[in-house]
Design a protein around this motif. Structure first.
Motif, PDB file in Angstrom:
ATOM      1  N   VAL A 197       0.762  -1.275  -0.093  1.00  0.00           N
ATOM      2  CA  VAL A 197      -0.065   0.081  -0.057  1.00  0.00           C
ATOM      3  C   VAL A 197       0.846   1.328   0.064  1.00  0.00           C
ATOM      4  N   SER A 198       2.042   0.975   0.600  1.00  0.00           N
ATOM      5  CA  SER A 198       2.864   2.426   0.582  1.00  0.00           C
ATOM      6  C   SER A 198       3.124   3.090  -0.605  1.00  0.00           C
ATOM      7  N   GLY A 199       3.245   2.188  -1.709  1.00  0.00           N
ATOM      8  CA  GLY A 199       3.445   2.802  -3.162  1.00  0.00           C
ATOM      9  C   GLY A 199       2.125   3.446  -3.540  1.00  0.00           C
ATOM     10  N   SER A 200       0.873   2.853  -3.177  1.00  0.00           N
ATOM     11  CA  SER A 200      -0.334   3.482  -3.730  1.00  0.00           C
ATOM     12  C   SER A 200      -0.434   4.963  -3.412  1.00  0.00           C
ATOM     13  N   VAL A 201      -0.202   5.054  -1.981  1.00  0.00           N
ATOM     14  CA  VAL A 201      -0.505   6.509  -1.331  1.00  0.00           C
ATOM     15  C   VAL A 201       0.655   7.464  -1.385  1.00  0.00           C
ATOM     16  N   ALA A 202       1.818   6.923  -1.790  1.00  0.00           N
ATOM     17  CA  ALA A 202       2.955   7.712  -1.754  1.00  0.00           C
ATOM     18  C   ALA A 202       2.973   9.139  -1.953  1.00  0.00           C
ATOM     19  N   GLY A 271      -7.022   3.445  -0.739  1.00  0.00           N
ATOM     20  CA  GLY A 271      -6.284   4.435  -0.395  1.00  0.00           C
ATOM     21  C   GLY A 271      -5.926   5.596  -1.275  1.00  0.00           C
ATOM     22  N   ALA A 272      -5.469   5.160  -2.666  1.00  0.00           N
ATOM     23  CA  ALA A 272      -5.258   6.146  -3.458  1.00  0.00           C
ATOM     24  C   ALA A 272      -6.504   6.977  -3.982  1.00  0.00           C
ATOM     25  N   TRP A 273      -7.512   5.992  -3.957  1.00  0.00           N
ATOM     26  CA  TRP A 273      -8.996   6.762  -4.418  1.00  0.00           C
ATOM     27  C   TRP A 273      -9.408   7.600  -3.216  1.00  0.00           C
ATOM     28  N   VAL A 274      -9.180   7.287  -2.011  1.00  0.00           N
ATOM     29  CA  VAL A 274      -9.834   8.178  -0.956  1.00  0.00           C
ATOM     30  C   VAL A 274      -8.851   9.476  -0.850  1.00  0.00           C
ATOM     31  N   VAL A 275      -7.604   9.079  -0.640  1.00  0.00           N
ATOM     32  CA  VAL A 275      -6.650  10.371  -0.296  1.00  0.00           C
ATOM     33  C   VAL A 275      -6.541  11.385  -1.806  1.00  0.00           C
ATOM     34  N   GLY A 276      -6.846  10.889  -2.866  1.00  0.00           N
ATOM     35  CA  GLY A 276      -6.767  11.889  -3.863  1.00  0.00           C
ATOM     36  C   GLY A 276      -5.583  11.754  -4.762  1.00  0.00           C
ATOM     37  N   PRO A 277      -5.347  12.303  -5.880  1.00  0.00           N
ATOM     38  CA  PRO A 277      -4.168  12.531  -6.498  1.00  0.00           C
ATOM     39  C   PRO A 277      -3.019  13.411  -5.917  1.00  0.00           C
ATOM     40  N   ILE A 410      -7.307   8.060 -10.809  1.00  0.00           N
ATOM     41  CA  ILE A 410      -6.853   7.626  -9.586  1.00  0.00           C
ATOM     42  C   ILE A 410      -5.088   7.526  -9.773  1.00  0.00           C
ATOM     43  N   ASP A 411      -4.659   8.203  -8.768  1.00  0.00           N
ATOM     44  CA  ASP A 411      -3.261   8.454  -9.028  1.00  0.00           C
ATOM     45  C   ASP A 411      -2.588   7.155  -7.990  1.00  0.00           C
ATOM     46  N   ASP A 412      -1.889   6.483  -8.741  1.00  0.00           N
ATOM     47  CA  ASP A 412      -0.934   5.326  -7.967  1.00  0.00           C
ATOM     48  C   ASP A 412       0.363   5.298  -8.357  1.00  0.00           C
ATOM     49  N   PRO A 413       1.280   6.052  -7.640  1.00  0.00           N
ATOM     50  CA  PRO A 413       2.775   6.351  -8.165  1.00  0.00           C
ATOM     51  C   PRO A 413       3.308   4.916  -8.587  1.00  0.00           C
ATOM     52  N   MET A 483     -11.804   6.539   4.836  1.00  0.00           N
ATOM     53  CA  MET A 483     -12.760   7.465   5.061  1.00  0.00           C
ATOM     54  C   MET A 483     -12.715   8.244   6.171  1.00  0.00           C
ATOM     55  N   LEU A 484     -12.695   7.463   7.322  1.00  0.00           N
ATOM     56  CA  LEU A 484     -12.527   7.734   8.733  1.00  0.00           C
ATOM     57  C   LEU A 484     -11.526   8.485   8.999  1.00  0.00           C
ATOM     58  N   MET A 485     -10.395   8.129   8.521  1.00  0.00           N
ATOM     59  CA  MET A 485      -9.120   9.209   8.647  1.00  0.00           C
ATOM     60  C   MET A 485      -9.208  10.444   7.960  1.00  0.00           C
ATOM     61  N   LYS A 486      -9.813  10.421   6.644  1.00  0.00           N
ATOM     62  CA  LYS A 486     -10.243  11.739   6.142  1.00  0.00           C
ATOM     63  C   LYS A 486     -11.156  12.621   6.670  1.00  0.00           C
ATOM     64  N   LYS A 487     -12.093  12.123   7.289  1.00  0.00           N
ATOM     65  CA  LYS A 487     -13.095  12.650   8.225  1.00  0.00           C
ATOM     66  C   LYS A 487     -12.433  13.447   9.276  1.00  0.00           C
TER      67      LYS A 487
END
Length: 523
Positions: A197-202, A271-277, A410-413, A483-487
């Motif tokens: 997951v670390s790569g997707s939300v980097a 994670g990549a979808w919720v956190v955004g690009p 959806i941004d996945d580095p 979603m909870l973390m984003k909220k």
């Protein structure tokens, strides 16, 4: 008369025929046989001699029988001791094989670290590396306290649960070498799932949110899937002992295309979808702005380390070396793993050159890894020639899955979701088509085969069911968490921090010391 009797009955033949037994050592003519009233004639002499001889033989037979019994008992005791010693060596061999495989799988963390570091911009290198290191640390604590218990734990007297394990938390009751080695091996797998997951939300995710996700995934989400597919009680897998197997076979996932890689890939996708690009990744008109990683050498190094680690990941999933069929399964698995990686790298190179007229190094590395992910489920049940095709198709899957995510903005580095999520699902599906019947029986001890090997479609149905359930479970659990973390405003860094770089804003400075040093004049 004595001489005649001795010859006739083949008794002891001395020169003067004195003896017929130790008792009657007389010369009948010289010593006067007639004086011995009880031995008045040849018949009486013979009868007495035979009686004594038979009694002596009976005694000898009894003693011999006793000796034989004692020898049999001794042989049985020696065989039992030898069997026990053999079992000790068998267990030691299996334990050492499992530990060595665990070391190789854990070494994959170094590969993930190098791959991730090379694929992000230099200003975020420290951030991605510390996340990789803490995946191992947080994952070890989470797996020790909760993860292993939810995945494989059992409690005496408790009815087996098909959904989740219920014992051995904090390794309680685990004493045998095999159990302890199994704990370490499975922890290395859990760490791999979390690191994906670390790569997707980097490059734009807050450090606190990542630590929370890593613990949640390793302690609960991933262990539940492991319990379904790999434990003796799980409802989804072929090892179930407390009920009927799904469609008669269960979902066959030898080393974790679905159970490990799909879980990590789907979690990364959410994670990549919720956190955004990343800021600036997509232009207002929809164009995709390239944000390449800063170090191709690190990407290549990471790829090779991961490839080597996969020889612990796939062959090591046999979990033992000494059983009669294990060497054959392990060797075949190593070969199919190699061919799938090679096929994936070659296919990605050809595809990218055909589309863009570029010999793309990063695409080749991603293609090889996509091939490895794709073959992981079927590495023990696929023929070598088919493994080559599996890897080639895996490279095609990652290419078009990446294009799909960009279409969806959806941004996945690191393309982690396409590589592990989509290729993982493809790998599970592959088994439903290409599992050889003989190999399935040898490895899983179930009667099933892929559709192209004469299967009736039940195995394919079980594989599809597994894909749907794993994706639904992981996406719902991790989607809710992110979603909870984003909220709570704990998910994403500020635009200023992201623009400056997370190394400078969060980790005390750049990962690279690039200061110019004033040259010292030479006299």
């Amino acid at each position: 008369p004595g001489l005649r009797v001795a010859r006739e009955f083949d008794f002891e033949r001395t020169a003067n025929a004195r003896t017929m037994s130790a008792v009657y050592c007389v010369d009948w003519r010289a010593d006067g046989f007639s004086n011995l009233s009880t031995l008045s004639d040849e018949a009486a002499c013979l009868k007495t001699y035979l009686d004594e001889r038979f009694a002596a033989n009976a005694l000898n037979s009894t003693m011999n029988a006793g000796n034989i019994t004692m020898n049999a008992d001794s042989i049985a005791a020696n065989l039992a001791a030898a069997t026990e010693q053999f079992d000790v060596h068998v267990n030691a061999g299996d334990t050492q094989f499992l530990l060595t495989s665990a070391y190789l799988v854990f070494f994959m963390q170094a590969g993930f670290a190098m791959l991730c570091a090379g694929s992000v911009r230099s200003k975020n290198t420290k951030n991605i590396l510390i996340k990789n290191v803490l995946d191992a640390c947080v994952g070890a604590v989470a797996w020790f306290l909760f993860g292993y218990g939810f995945a494989y734990g059992t409690t005496d007297g408790t009815k087996p649960n098909s959904f989740i394990g219920s014992g051995n938390f904090a390794m309680k009751g685990m004493e045998s070498a095999g159990d302890v080695a199994g704990f370490l091996f499975q922890w290395a797998f859990s760490a791999a799932a979390a690191t994906i997951v670390s790569g997707s939300v980097a490059e734009r995710t807050r450090f606190e949110a990542y630590l929370g996700y890593s613990f949640f995934l390793t302690a609960f989400v991933y262990p539940c899937v492991v319990h379904w597919g790999w434990s003796a009680e799980g409802w989804l897998g072929p090892w179930r002992e407390n009920g009927a197997k799904l469609l008669g076979t269960g979902m066959l996932d030898f080393a974790g295309s679905g159970i490990v890689h799909m879980v990590g890939g789907c979690a990364g996708l959410m994670g990549a979808w919720v956190v955004g690009p990343r800021t600036g990744r997509f232009a207002p008109d929809g164009r995709v702005n390239p944000m390449p990683g800063h170090s191709a050498p690190l990407v290549v190094m990471g790829t090779f380390i991961l490839w080597v680690g996969w020889y612990g990941f796939n062959p090591g999933s046999q979990l033992g070396l000494v059983a009669a069929s294990s060497p054959r399964v392990i060797a075949r698995t190593a070969v199919t793993t190699t061919l799938a990686a090679a096929g994936g790298g070659f296919s990605a190179m050809a595809l990218n050159y055909y589309l863009y007229h570029v010999w793309d190094l990063i695409a080749v590395c991603n293609g090889a890894l996509a091939g490895l992910v794709s073959i992981t489920a079927g590495c023990s049940t696929t023929e070598p020639w088919a493994a080559l095709i599996c890897g080639m198709l895996g490279a095609v899957v990652i290419h078009f899955a990446s294009k799909l995510l960009l279409k969806l903005k959806i941004d996945d580095p690191l393309e982690a979701a396409p590589m592990h999520g989509f290729c993982g699902a493809f790998g599970v599906l592959w088994v439903g088509f290409m599992a050889k019947k003989d190999y399935v029986a040898e490895v899983f001890e179930v009667d099933g085969a892929g559709v192209f090997y004469g299967g009736n479609g039940k195995l394919l149905g079980a594989q599809i069911c597994g894909i749907v359930v794993i994706a639904a479970w992981t996406c719902s659990m991790l989607g809710a968490f992110f979603m909870l973390m984003k909220k709570m405003n704990l998910l994403r860094t500020t635009v200023e921090e992201e623009t400056l770089g997370l190394d400078e804003s969060k980790h005390g400075g750049s990962a690279y010391a690039m200061e110019l040093v004033k040259p010292v004049p030479v006299e």
